[in-house]
Design a protein around this motif. Structure first.
Motif, PDB file in Angstrom:
ATOM      1  N   ARG A   1       2.164  -9.055   5.071  1.00 59.57           N
ATOM      2  CA  ARG A   1       0.586  -9.541   4.756  1.00 59.57           C
ATOM      3  C   ARG A   1      -0.032  -8.946   4.977  1.00 59.57           C
ATOM      4  NH1 ARG A   1       3.563 -12.359   9.449  1.00 59.57           N
ATOM      5  NH2 ARG A   1       2.347 -10.393  10.771  1.00 59.57           N
ATOM      6  N   TYR A   2      -0.327  -7.388   5.839  1.00 59.70           N
ATOM      7  CA  TYR A   2      -1.022  -6.611   5.235  1.00 59.70           C
ATOM      8  C   TYR A   2      -1.178  -6.746   4.346  1.00 59.70           C
ATOM      9  CZ  TYR A   2      -3.659  -2.252   5.017  1.00 59.70           C
ATOM     10  OH  TYR A   2      -4.977  -0.953   4.156  1.00 59.70           O
ATOM     11  N   LEU A   3      -0.391  -6.300   3.098  1.00 64.48           N
ATOM     12  CA  LEU A   3      -0.304  -5.879   1.267  1.00 64.48           C
ATOM     13  C   LEU A   3      -0.543  -6.991   0.678  1.00 64.48           C
ATOM     14  CD1 LEU A   3       2.889  -3.444   1.518  1.00 64.48           C
ATOM     15  CD2 LEU A   3       0.522  -2.927   1.107  1.00 64.48           C
ATOM     16  N   ASP A   4       0.280  -8.568   1.127  1.00 63.77           N
ATOM     17  CA  ASP A   4      -0.581  -9.290   0.439  1.00 63.77           C
ATOM     18  C   ASP A   4      -1.931  -9.643   0.231  1.00 63.77           C
ATOM     19  OD1 ASP A   4       1.815  -9.224  -1.227  1.00 63.77           O
ATOM     20  OD2 ASP A   4       2.863 -11.252   0.668  1.00 63.77           O
ATOM     21  N   ALA A   5      -3.109  -9.237   1.347  1.00 64.70           N
ATOM     22  CA  ALA A   5      -4.226  -9.492   2.021  1.00 64.70           C
ATOM     23  C   ALA A   5      -5.228  -8.218   1.107  1.00 64.70           C
ATOM     24  CB  ALA A   5      -4.228  -8.968   3.228  1.00 64.70           C
ATOM     25  N   VAL A   6      -4.137  -6.695   1.006  1.00 58.62           N
ATOM     26  CA  VAL A   6      -4.940  -5.937   0.556  1.00 58.62           C
ATOM     27  C   VAL A   6      -4.718  -6.091  -1.013  1.00 58.62           C
ATOM     28  CG1 VAL A   6      -4.737  -3.594  -0.543  1.00 58.62           C
ATOM     29  CG2 VAL A   6      -4.366  -4.170   1.735  1.00 58.62           C
ATOM     30  N   ARG A   7      -3.690  -6.450  -1.732  1.00 55.59           N
ATOM     31  CA  ARG A   7      -3.690  -6.599  -3.034  1.00 55.59           C
ATOM     32  C   ARG A   7      -4.509  -8.145  -3.819  1.00 55.59           C
ATOM     33  NH1 ARG A   7       0.034 -10.822  -5.828  1.00 55.59           N
ATOM     34  NH2 ARG A   7       0.908 -11.538  -3.400  1.00 55.59           N
ATOM     35  N   CYS A   8      -4.548  -9.003  -2.542  1.00 62.04           N
ATOM     36  CA  CYS A   8      -5.370 -10.545  -3.147  1.00 62.04           C
ATOM     37  C   CYS A   8      -7.328 -10.092  -2.922  1.00 62.04           C
ATOM     38  CB  CYS A   8      -4.798 -11.410  -2.558  1.00 62.04           C
ATOM     39  SG  CYS A   8      -3.600 -11.741  -2.872  1.00 62.04           S
ATOM     40  N   GLY A   9      -7.632  -8.693  -2.123  1.00 58.38           N
ATOM     41  CA  GLY A   9      -9.267  -8.552  -2.150  1.00 58.38           C
ATOM     42  C   GLY A   9      -8.824  -9.317  -0.858  1.00 58.38           C
TER      43      GLY A   9
ATOM     44  N   LEU B   1       2.897  -2.973  -3.566  1.00 61.71           N
ATOM     45  CA  LEU B   1       2.415  -1.766  -3.990  1.00 61.71           C
ATOM     46  C   LEU B   1       2.485  -0.950  -5.101  1.00 61.71           C
ATOM     47  CD1 LEU B   1       4.975  -0.175  -0.953  1.00 61.71           C
ATOM     48  CD2 LEU B   1       2.382  -0.142  -0.650  1.00 61.71           C
ATOM     49  N   ARG B   2       3.509  -2.008  -6.298  1.00 61.99           N
ATOM     50  CA  ARG B   2       3.743  -1.509  -7.115  1.00 61.99           C
ATOM     51  C   ARG B   2       1.944  -1.981  -8.148  1.00 61.99           C
ATOM     52  NH1 ARG B   2       4.550   1.546  -9.347  1.00 61.99           N
ATOM     53  NH2 ARG B   2       5.924   1.134 -11.623  1.00 61.99           N
ATOM     54  N   ILE B   3       1.712  -2.972  -7.489  1.00 60.79           N
ATOM     55  CA  ILE B   3       0.429  -4.456  -7.681  1.00 60.79           C
ATOM     56  C   ILE B   3      -0.627  -3.112  -7.539  1.00 60.79           C
ATOM     57  CG2 ILE B   3      -0.863  -6.334  -8.131  1.00 60.79           C
ATOM     58  CD1 ILE B   3       1.681  -7.619  -7.716  1.00 60.79           C
ATOM     59  N   ILE B   4      -0.603  -2.254  -6.250  1.00 58.99           N
ATOM     60  CA  ILE B   4      -1.399  -1.389  -5.610  1.00 58.99           C
ATOM     61  C   ILE B   4      -2.051  -0.029  -6.117  1.00 58.99           C
ATOM     62  CG2 ILE B   4      -2.628  -0.570  -3.602  1.00 58.99           C
ATOM     63  CD1 ILE B   4      -1.535  -3.601  -2.174  1.00 58.99           C
ATOM     64  N   PHE B   5      -0.620   0.408  -6.694  1.00 59.22           N
ATOM     65  CA  PHE B   5      -1.079   1.262  -6.842  1.00 59.22           C
ATOM     66  C   PHE B   5      -0.147   2.067  -8.240  1.00 59.22           C
ATOM     67  CE2 PHE B   5      -0.198   1.886  -2.049  1.00 59.22           C
ATOM     68  CZ  PHE B   5      -1.225   2.849  -2.227  1.00 59.22           C
ATOM     69  N   THR B   6      -1.100   2.258  -9.247  1.00 53.68           N
ATOM     70  CA  THR B   6      -0.657   2.601 -10.742  1.00 53.68           C
ATOM     71  C   THR B   6      -0.148   2.953 -11.106  1.00 53.68           C
ATOM     72  OG1 THR B   6      -2.084   3.951 -11.212  1.00 53.68           O
ATOM     73  CG2 THR B   6      -2.558   1.146 -11.406  1.00 53.68           C
ATOM     74  N   GLU B   7       0.514   4.687  -9.498  1.00 49.93           N
ATOM     75  CA  GLU B   7       1.339   5.375  -9.584  1.00 49.93           C
ATOM     76  C   GLU B   7       2.645   4.950  -8.686  1.00 49.93           C
ATOM     77  OE1 GLU B   7      -0.259   8.779  -8.793  1.00 49.93           O
ATOM     78  OE2 GLU B   7      -2.221   8.439  -9.683  1.00 49.93           O
ATOM     79  N   ALA B   8       4.187   5.152  -9.775  1.00 54.07           N
ATOM     80  CA  ALA B   8       4.997   4.906  -8.535  1.00 54.07           C
ATOM     81  C   ALA B   8       5.246   5.607  -7.416  1.00 54.07           C
ATOM     82  CB  ALA B   8       6.428   5.084  -9.840  1.00 54.07           C
ATOM     83  N   ASP B   9       5.172   6.635  -8.134  1.00 55.92           N
ATOM     84  CA  ASP B   9       5.340   8.047  -6.611  1.00 55.92           C
ATOM     85  C   ASP B   9       4.857   7.427  -5.483  1.00 55.92           C
ATOM     86  OD1 ASP B   9       7.774   8.834  -7.291  1.00 55.92           O
ATOM     87  OD2 ASP B   9       6.315  10.448  -9.084  1.00 55.92           O
TER      88      ASP B   9
END
Length: 137
Positions: A129-137, A86-94
């Motif tokens: 797994r979902y977030l890892d897939a989003v993060r890795c494109g 989440l911290r990689i996907i979103f640049t804004e912490a909130d």
């Protein structure tokens, strides 16, 4: 007559390194802070941590982390993976902290938190797994 050769027994070598007790304790302290940012209730924390007792959770919140079993270390590792993604996907912490409670089409309109509150380790892993897939494109 065929000849058979004895094969020497080898020691088990896990494919992933074992999470040490020190690493487990560090993740437990980090999860306390993460759950505060996610605005997780004590009851929800218990479910997300695989049925952790209220007494143990209360000790964790004041920094008293004892021995952590392997399955709980795995839950902690997956929760930390979710946080990292989440911290990689979103640049804004909130945004990264609030995402957990927002409805998501990928989860049929449920939030990631609702999925994880299914209580099984696989529920937490599904979100990771979902977030890892989003993060890795």
């Amino acid at each position: 007559m065929p000849q058979f050769q004895l094969v020497k027994k080898t020691t088990y070598q896990p494919t992933a390194p074992e999470i040490t007790d020190a690493e487990g304790a560090a993740m437990a302290r980090a999860v306390v802070n993460l759950f505060r940012r996610w605005e997780i209730t004590d009851g929800q924390a218990s479910v997300l941590l695989g049925g952790l007792s209220a007494r143990t959770w209360a000790r964790w919140k004041v920094g008293e982390v004892g021995r952590i079993p392997r399955d709980l270390k795995s839950r902690l590792s997956n929760l930390m993976g979710i946080h990292k993604a989440l911290r990689i996907i979103f640049t804004e912490a909130d945004r990264s902290y609030s995402w957990v409670k927002k409805p998501n089409d990928v989860f049929g309109g449920s939030s990631a938190l609702e999925i994880m509150l299914g209580g099984e380790l696989t529920d937490v892993m599904r979100v990771r797994r979902y977030l890892d897939a989003v993060r890795c494109g």
